[in-house]
Design a protein around this motif. Structure first.
Motif, short mmCIF file in Angstrom:
data_model
loop_
_atom_site.label_atom_id
_atom_site.label_comp_id
_atom_site.label_asym_id
_atom_site.label_seq_id
_atom_site.Cartn_x
_atom_site.Cartn_y
_atom_site.Cartn_z
N GLN A 26 0.85 -1.19 0.00
CA GLN A 26 0.00 0.00 0.00
C GLN A 26 0.88 1.24 0.00
O GLN A 26 1.89 1.30 0.68
N ARG A 27 0.49 2.22 -0.75
CA ARG A 27 1.22 3.48 -0.78
C ARG A 27 0.79 4.32 0.42
O ARG A 27 -0.40 4.43 0.71
N GLU A 28 1.77 4.91 1.08
CA GLU A 28 1.44 5.79 2.20
C GLU A 28 0.83 7.09 1.71
O GLU A 28 -0.07 7.63 2.32
N VAL A 29 1.36 7.60 0.61
CA VAL A 29 0.89 8.86 0.04
C VAL A 29 0.43 8.58 -1.38
O VAL A 29 1.15 7.95 -2.15
N PRO A 30 -0.78 9.02 -1.74
CA PRO A 30 -1.23 8.79 -3.12
C PRO A 30 -0.25 9.42 -4.11
O PRO A 30 0.35 10.45 -3.83
N ILE A 31 -0.13 8.80 -5.27
CA ILE A 31 0.77 9.36 -6.27
C ILE A 31 0.09 10.52 -6.99
O ILE A 31 -1.13 10.63 -7.02
N THR A 32 0.90 11.36 -7.56
CA THR A 32 0.39 12.50 -8.31
C THR A 32 -0.02 12.03 -9.70
O THR A 32 0.42 10.97 -10.15
N PRO A 33 -0.83 12.80 -10.39
CA PRO A 33 -1.16 12.44 -11.77
C PRO A 33 0.08 12.32 -12.65
O PRO A 33 0.14 11.45 -13.52
N GLU A 34 1.07 13.16 -12.41
CA GLU A 34 2.31 13.08 -13.19
C GLU A 34 3.04 11.76 -12.93
O GLU A 34 3.57 11.13 -13.84
N GLU A 35 3.07 11.33 -11.65
CA GLU A 35 3.70 10.05 -11.31
C GLU A 35 2.92 8.89 -11.92
O GLU A 35 3.51 7.92 -12.39
N ALA A 36 1.58 9.02 -11.93
CA ALA A 36 0.76 7.98 -12.55
C ALA A 36 1.06 7.89 -14.04
O ALA A 36 1.18 6.79 -14.60
N ALA A 37 1.21 9.02 -14.68
CA ALA A 37 1.53 9.04 -16.10
C ALA A 37 2.88 8.38 -16.34
O ALA A 37 3.04 7.60 -17.30
N ASP A 38 3.85 8.65 -15.46
CA ASP A 38 5.16 8.01 -15.57
C ASP A 38 5.02 6.49 -15.46
O ASP A 38 5.59 5.75 -16.25
N GLU A 39 4.30 6.02 -14.44
CA GLU A 39 4.14 4.58 -14.22
C GLU A 39 3.40 3.91 -15.37
O GLU A 39 3.65 2.75 -15.67
N LEU A 40 2.50 4.63 -16.01
CA LEU A 40 1.76 4.09 -17.14
C LEU A 40 2.52 4.22 -18.45
O LEU A 40 2.07 3.73 -19.48
N GLY A 41 3.64 4.92 -18.41
CA GLY A 41 4.46 5.06 -19.62
C GLY A 41 3.90 6.06 -20.62
O GLY A 41 4.16 5.95 -21.81
N ILE A 42 3.14 7.03 -20.14
CA ILE A 42 2.59 8.06 -21.03
C ILE A 42 3.65 9.13 -21.21
O ILE A 42 3.89 9.93 -20.31
N THR A 43 4.28 9.13 -22.38
CA THR A 43 5.39 10.06 -22.61
C THR A 43 5.06 11.15 -23.63
O THR A 43 5.66 12.22 -23.60
N ASP A 44 4.11 10.89 -24.49
CA ASP A 44 3.72 11.90 -25.48
C ASP A 44 3.20 13.12 -24.72
O ASP A 44 2.29 13.02 -23.90
N PRO A 45 3.76 14.32 -24.98
CA PRO A 45 3.39 15.51 -24.21
C PRO A 45 1.90 15.85 -24.26
O PRO A 45 1.31 16.23 -23.24
N ILE A 46 1.27 15.69 -25.39
CA ILE A 46 -0.15 16.02 -25.51
C ILE A 46 -0.99 15.00 -24.75
O ILE A 46 -1.89 15.37 -23.98
N LYS A 47 -0.71 13.71 -24.96
CA LYS A 47 -1.46 12.67 -24.24
C LYS A 47 -1.25 12.80 -22.73
O LYS A 47 -2.17 12.61 -21.94
N ARG A 48 -0.03 13.14 -22.34
CA ARG A 48 0.28 13.31 -20.91
C ARG A 48 -0.53 14.47 -20.33
O ARG A 48 -1.08 14.36 -19.24
N GLN A 49 -0.61 15.58 -21.06
CA GLN A 49 -1.36 16.74 -20.59
C GLN A 49 -2.84 16.40 -20.46
O GLN A 49 -3.48 16.78 -19.48
N VAL A 50 -3.40 15.67 -21.43
CA VAL A 50 -4.80 15.25 -21.37
C VAL A 50 -5.02 14.34 -20.16
O VAL A 50 -5.98 14.51 -19.40
N PHE A 51 -4.12 13.37 -19.94
CA PHE A 51 -4.24 12.45 -18.82
C PHE A 51 -4.21 13.20 -17.49
O PHE A 51 -5.06 13.00 -16.62
N VAL A 52 -3.24 14.07 -17.32
CA VAL A 52 -3.10 14.82 -16.07
C VAL A 52 -4.32 15.70 -15.85
O VAL A 52 -4.88 15.76 -14.75
N SER A 53 -4.79 16.36 -16.90
CA SER A 53 -5.96 17.24 -16.80
C SER A 53 -7.21 16.44 -16.41
O SER A 53 -7.97 16.84 -15.53
#
Length: 149
Positions: free
Chosen positions: A102-129
């Motif tokens: 279990q994670r002690e602190v929830p991950i940020t949307p940016e960290e989630a994008a990293d873990e999911l391998g979302i590297t395209d800047p536009i797709k990453r921005q949409v995911f985070v938003s």
């Protein structure tokens, strides 16, 4: 005897699996002596081909998940235990699946994008938003409930 896989995990070898399977079958009354008929009877009971059963018992089969599921069903053993015995999973990997950390602190949307391998800047921005919008809706609902859309 276990061996290290490409990820450095301790896994059972095909010979370990063969010995384990022999013990399981003999414990359930399958006579594995030459001309004992146990291999044939197990093949019939399980629906696994006689040749595959023979290869598994000789430690020569690279088993498929479907075959391991049939084996687990026939022996009435959890598939996870068969996967460990067959060297598909290590005991440690099985433990991690059964009891994920279990994670002690929830991950940020940016960290989630990293873990999911979302590297395209536009797709990453949409995911985070989108993630931020959903988190905001959840906060507005209160009590940690997810918004009904």
């Amino acid at each position: 005897m276990e061996h290290k896989n490409s990820r450095g995990k301790d896994l059972a070898t095909p010979a370990d699996f063969a010995a384990w399977l022999k013990r399981q079958l003999e414990h359930r009354g399958y006579d594995l002596r030459p001309r004992g008929g146990g291999q044939t009877r197990f093949a019939e009971d399980s629906g696994i081909g006689a040749g595959t059963v023979s290869r598994m018992l000789r430690g020569q089969a690279a088993t498929e998940t479907r075959v391991l599921q049939m084996l687990a069903d026939t022996l009435q053993i959890p598939l996870a235990e068969v996967l460990v015995a067959a060297g598909v999973l290590s005991r440690g990997e099985l433990q991690n699946v059964r009891n994920p950390a279990q994670r002690e602190v929830p991950i940020t949307p940016e960290e989630a994008a990293d873990e999911l391998g979302i590297t395209d800047p536009i797709k990453r921005q949409v995911f985070v938003s989108m993630t931020e919008t959903l988190r905001q809706q959840r906060a507005e609902n209160g009590d940690g409930r997810i918004a009904e859309n």
